[in-house]
Design a protein around this motif. Sequence first.
Motif, PDB file in Angstrom:
ATOM      1  N   GLN A   1       0.693  -1.283  -0.041  1.00  0.00           N
ATOM      2  CA  GLN A   1      -0.034  -0.106  -0.057  1.00  0.00           C
ATOM      3  C   GLN A   1       0.821   1.233  -0.030  1.00  0.00           C
ATOM      4  O   GLN A   1       1.603   1.445   1.002  1.00  0.00           O
ATOM      5  N   LEU A   2       0.607   2.047  -0.985  1.00  0.00           N
ATOM      6  CA  LEU A   2       1.457   3.217  -1.056  1.00  0.00           C
ATOM      7  C   LEU A   2       0.737   4.601  -0.212  1.00  0.00           C
ATOM      8  O   LEU A   2      -0.607   4.455  -0.489  1.00  0.00           O
ATOM      9  N   GLN A   3       1.534   5.068   0.645  1.00  0.00           N
ATOM     10  CA  GLN A   3       1.071   6.242   1.274  1.00  0.00           C
ATOM     11  C   GLN A   3       1.230   7.419   0.949  1.00  0.00           C
ATOM     12  O   GLN A   3       2.414   7.778   0.279  1.00  0.00           O
ATOM     13  N   LEU A   4       0.370   8.568   0.571  1.00  0.00           N
ATOM     14  CA  LEU A   4       0.484   9.729  -0.023  1.00  0.00           C
ATOM     15  C   LEU A   4       0.110  10.705   1.047  1.00  0.00           C
ATOM     16  O   LEU A   4      -0.832  10.710   1.441  1.00  0.00           O
ATOM     17  N   VAL A   5       0.963  11.678   1.227  1.00  0.00           N
ATOM     18  CA  VAL A   5       0.822  12.754   2.147  1.00  0.00           C
ATOM     19  C   VAL A   5       1.004  14.053   1.718  1.00  0.00           C
ATOM     20  O   VAL A   5       2.095  14.484   1.196  1.00  0.00           O
ATOM     21  N   GLU A   6      -0.093  14.965   1.657  1.00  0.00           N
ATOM     22  CA  GLU A   6      -0.011  16.206   0.931  1.00  0.00           C
ATOM     23  C   GLU A   6       0.211  17.326   2.069  1.00  0.00           C
ATOM     24  O   GLU A   6      -0.036  17.069   3.122  1.00  0.00           O
ATOM     25  N   TYR A  99      -6.144  16.921  -4.039  1.00  0.00           N
ATOM     26  CA  TYR A  99      -5.745  15.542  -3.775  1.00  0.00           C
ATOM     27  C   TYR A  99      -4.757  15.122  -4.795  1.00  0.00           C
ATOM     28  O   TYR A  99      -4.598  15.586  -5.974  1.00  0.00           O
ATOM     29  N   CYS A 100      -3.672  14.533  -4.049  1.00  0.00           N
ATOM     30  CA  CYS A 100      -2.576  13.896  -4.767  1.00  0.00           C
ATOM     31  C   CYS A 100      -2.819  12.526  -5.389  1.00  0.00           C
ATOM     32  O   CYS A 100      -3.806  11.744  -4.440  1.00  0.00           O
ATOM     33  N   TYR A 101      -2.690  12.232  -6.354  1.00  0.00           N
ATOM     34  CA  TYR A 101      -2.909  10.780  -6.769  1.00  0.00           C
ATOM     35  C   TYR A 101      -1.518  10.028  -7.283  1.00  0.00           C
ATOM     36  O   TYR A 101      -0.840  10.761  -8.124  1.00  0.00           O
ATOM     37  N   ALA A 102      -1.509   8.756  -7.028  1.00  0.00           N
ATOM     38  CA  ALA A 102      -0.419   8.046  -7.849  1.00  0.00           C
ATOM     39  C   ALA A 102      -1.151   6.706  -8.338  1.00  0.00           C
ATOM     40  O   ALA A 102      -1.989   6.077  -7.852  1.00  0.00           O
ATOM     41  N   GLY A 103      -0.581   6.436  -9.525  1.00  0.00           N
ATOM     42  CA  GLY A 103      -1.011   5.122 -10.240  1.00  0.00           C
ATOM     43  C   GLY A 103      -0.116   4.343 -11.045  1.00  0.00           C
ATOM     44  O   GLY A 103       0.856   5.105 -11.395  1.00  0.00           O
ATOM     45  N   ILE A 104      -0.111   3.202 -10.956  1.00  0.00           N
ATOM     46  CA  ILE A 104       0.737   2.435 -11.583  1.00  0.00           C
ATOM     47  C   ILE A 104       0.061   1.114 -12.083  1.00  0.00           C
ATOM     48  O   ILE A 104      -0.860   0.498 -11.545  1.00  0.00           O
ATOM     49  N   GLY A 115      -4.041  10.640  -1.755  1.00  0.00           N
ATOM     50  CA  GLY A 115      -3.752  11.497  -0.467  1.00  0.00           C
ATOM     51  C   GLY A 115      -5.179  11.718   0.349  1.00  0.00           C
ATOM     52  O   GLY A 115      -5.977  11.501  -0.174  1.00  0.00           O
ATOM     53  N   GLN A 116      -4.942  12.169   1.607  1.00  0.00           N
ATOM     54  CA  GLN A 116      -6.180  12.660   2.425  1.00  0.00           C
ATOM     55  C   GLN A 116      -6.632  13.987   1.894  1.00  0.00           C
ATOM     56  O   GLN A 116      -7.795  14.294   2.067  1.00  0.00           O
ATOM     57  N   GLY A 117      -5.769  14.922   0.908  1.00  0.00           N
ATOM     58  CA  GLY A 117      -6.353  16.031   0.560  1.00  0.00           C
ATOM     59  C   GLY A 117      -5.809  17.255   1.449  1.00  0.00           C
ATOM     60  O   GLY A 117      -5.613  17.000   2.677  1.00  0.00           O
TER      61      GLY A 117
END
Length: 124
Positions: A1-6, A99-104, A115-117
């Motif tokens: 699980q990738l975590q994204l923090v804005e 919101y940050c988004y990452a896709g692969i 991300g949480q926004g």
Amino acid sequence: QLQLVESGGGLVQPGGSLRLSCTASRFTFRFTFSNYNMRWYRQAPGKERELVASAPSVRAYTNYADSVKGRFFISRDNAKNTVYLQMNSLKPEDTAVYYCYAGITQGVQTYDYWGQGTQVTVSS
């Protein structure tokens, strides 16, 4: 699980600037940030989430929504696992949660992470 923090959101006056940051991390396995397609979306109250800017993994080009072209700039620092959104000449209509988004895509499966926004409010 990738975590994204804005980070980097806040209140700014019209015409001002903000820079949003989004840092990716993964606790269990190593990952290669440069392999991820990175995007920024936003959602204003009562509206659908819209794509603001994208920085694909394999190409150097970037894409922007027409409403932000020439004012917003997306960049990524793969060594820091971070994507940025520089927002200039901000307008009240830019007010939204960003919101940050990452896709692969791996094989036939695409994995999406959000991300949480972070709230951006443009007001005098």
